[in-house]
Design a protein around this motif. Structure first.
Motif, mmCIF file in Angstrom:
data_model
loop_
_atom_site.group_PDB
_atom_site.id
_atom_site.type_symbol
_atom_site.label_atom_id
_atom_site.label_comp_id
_atom_site.label_asym_id
_atom_site.label_seq_id
_atom_site.Cartn_x
_atom_site.Cartn_y
_atom_site.Cartn_z
ATOM 1 N N LEU A 18 43.076 42.648 27.313
ATOM 2 C CA LEU A 18 41.759 42.080 27.618
ATOM 3 C C LEU A 18 41.671 41.660 29.084
ATOM 4 N N ALA A 19 42.746 41.119 29.618
ATOM 5 C CA ALA A 19 42.747 40.656 31.008
ATOM 6 C C ALA A 19 42.550 41.813 31.981
ATOM 7 N N LEU A 20 42.910 43.007 31.580
ATOM 8 C CA LEU A 20 42.709 44.176 32.447
ATOM 9 C C LEU A 20 41.228 44.508 32.620
ATOM 10 N N LEU A 21 40.371 43.924 31.802
ATOM 11 C CA LEU A 21 38.932 44.154 31.896
ATOM 12 C C LEU A 21 38.274 43.282 32.959
ATOM 13 N N ARG A 22 39.038 42.384 33.542
ATOM 14 C CA ARG A 22 38.496 41.455 34.551
ATOM 15 C C ARG A 22 38.047 42.230 35.783
ATOM 16 N N GLN A 26 29.767 40.961 39.151
ATOM 17 C CA GLN A 26 29.435 39.863 40.068
ATOM 18 C C GLN A 26 28.784 38.727 39.274
ATOM 19 N N GLY A 27 29.233 37.508 39.469
ATOM 20 C CA GLY A 27 28.675 36.352 38.767
ATOM 21 C C GLY A 27 29.429 35.996 37.502
ATOM 22 N N ALA A 28 30.540 36.693 37.242
ATOM 23 C CA ALA A 28 31.367 36.381 36.067
ATOM 24 C C ALA A 28 32.440 35.379 36.458
ATOM 25 N N ARG A 29 32.607 34.346 35.632
ATOM 26 C CA ARG A 29 33.722 33.407 35.786
ATOM 27 C C ARG A 29 34.688 33.720 34.655
#
Length: 180
Positions: A18-22, A26-29
């Motif tokens: 899931l972390a690879l989807l980071r 723009q505007g995502a925390r």
């Protein structure tokens, strides 16, 4: 006064995927991978006596282990997206566990949860992200799918009052019975 909720932890190997989807929105925390979970019942800020009562009541839950699967990405808030989430595939065992948590909280005297249970893992909080940007992100990454993974326990989490995203602490864990 602790802020509590019950939930299911996400296995490390799935959290890593899931972390690879980071990124790319723009505007995502983005939520840290160690804080990924499926919320069963948000409790909120409560006194210590009620917290102890909740912990004791949850200790009496008797459910069998079950499997969960993540089956895609979505956003909450179609006209004004506010969260990017991984969907949890339908699971009767999950729905029954969540319903039992809801009954426990109401018996203790907490008000009913106002929102319908929609199992998910929050990946990012969104601010200033429009429907077009969200749709583009989902179009390129939204077909995320995991293998089913075992749920062997649920936990009582605490968090600090904040705008969300952790850090979350496991206050107590509750093992599920092994499947026959």
């Amino acid at each position: 006064m602790p802020r509590l909720f019950t939930g299911i932890e996400i296995p490390a190997e799935i959290a890593d995927r899931l972390a690879l989807l980071r990124g790319g929105l723009q505007g995502a925390r983005w939520i840290d991978a160690e804080n990924y979970h499926v919320t069963l019942r948000f409790v909120g800020d409560i006194d210590e006596r009620t917290a102890d009562e909740i912990a004791d009541a949850l200790d009496r839950v008797r459910r069998t282990e079950f499997m969960l699967q993540l089956d895609g990405l979505d956003v909450f808030g179609s006209s004004k997206p506010h969260a990017l989430v991984a969907r949890v595939a339908g699971s009767r065992a999950l729905a029954e566990l969540q319903a039992e948590h809801e009954r426990i909280m109401q018996r203790i005297g907490l008000p009913p949860e106002g929102r319908r249970f929609t199992p998910h893992v929050t990946l990012a909080r969104l601010r200033g992200v429009g429907p077009r940007e969200a749709a583009h992100y989902l179009g390129t990454r939204g077909h995320f799918l995991t293998q089913p993974f075992p749920v062997t326990r649920f936990v009582l989490f605490s968090s600090k009052a904040s705008t969300g995203g952790g850090p979350y602490l496991v206050e107590q864990s509750y093992p599920l019975d092994e499947a026959a």
